[in-house]
Write a protein that holds these residues in place. Sequence first.
Motif: not given
Length: 375
Positions: A189, A191, A255, A260-261
């Motif tokens: 995951t 970021l 994206t 995740e931005r």
Amino acid sequence: MNGTERMDTVIIGGGQAGLSVGYHLARAGISFVILDASARIGDAWRSRWDSLRLFTPARYDGLDGMRFPAPGGSFPTKDTMGDFLETYAERFRLPVRSGARVESLSRIGDRFLVHAGGATFESDSIVVAMSNYQTPRVPPFASGLDDRIIQLHSSAYKNLSQLRDGAVLIVGAGNSAAEIAIEVARTHTTLMAGKETGHVPFRIETPIARGLLVRIVRFVGHHVLTVRTPIGRKLRPTLLPKASPLIRVKPKDLTAAGIERVGRVAGVRDGRPLLDDGRVLDVANVIWCTGYQPGFSWIDLPVFGEDGDPMHERGIVPSEPGLYFVGLNFLYSMTSDTITGVRRDAARVANHIIAGARRRSNASDQVGSSASRPA
């Protein structure tokens, strides 16, 4: 001084900038040495992350006197680039001293003094053939992160095996950040914190890009955005502190990869990254893609401006005759810190050194001739 090696020129840095200058000096018969801190020529490239590839096709990646040994439309890996530089130095018998980290550069009378790797060098000219990107930059609050969080600067990241299980925070939004984020997102995951820097609006791997669009972009960066054009002089102060636009990776790729931005990382709370909107991130890894500092503290000469950057005119330092820089960001053009642009800057600096060496030689010959005449 006992044990001091004397020569015309000392080149500090054995990457593409230093080797390019050395090529021209060798052809002119100038005595010089190239000092490089790495154990092996090309290691500055080999030490980058494993999957790194160049942004320019191989047809633009050669140096003066030697084409890059790969199909013109291919994008070389970082290891291939490192090997090319090593072969280049061997082919032209360039005198590189590896493992010679420079500790200080100063002036003694009208000559320069360099201490490196336990040796001392004295020379008429010095070429600092290094980019502005030498010392990894990490915010001071990084030391407050929990010890269980793996922290790596992008310069130390190699591959996924370095990461713990759990989420990864990429701090930064430039090319290194985007390419590492795409790789990391395959297994973690991910970021990504940082403001978007813009992007090149085409895929560089497509046939039309390799044959035409890359050539256009190169022309603009190499010939239009320079210190000699009004638009280049206007944009230079704006472009220098900014991250380059994304080249290979596009925002939509981030994206699509599920990245995740998030907002700017402002500090640490309870050992975890704190965003400027007050959100605290529960991550197991942080990769700092936050750039570099110049790393020129070993230069003991008054050649730096208030911003810490060297004061020069296209690489020539008027206040310290005989001192030169090659490889700096936007030294002359937007391409000056790239393989494409460094060749031109290196040739100009080398020609300046060669002209100076010939003037000194002619002056010495005239003094000798006068001294030999009968009274």
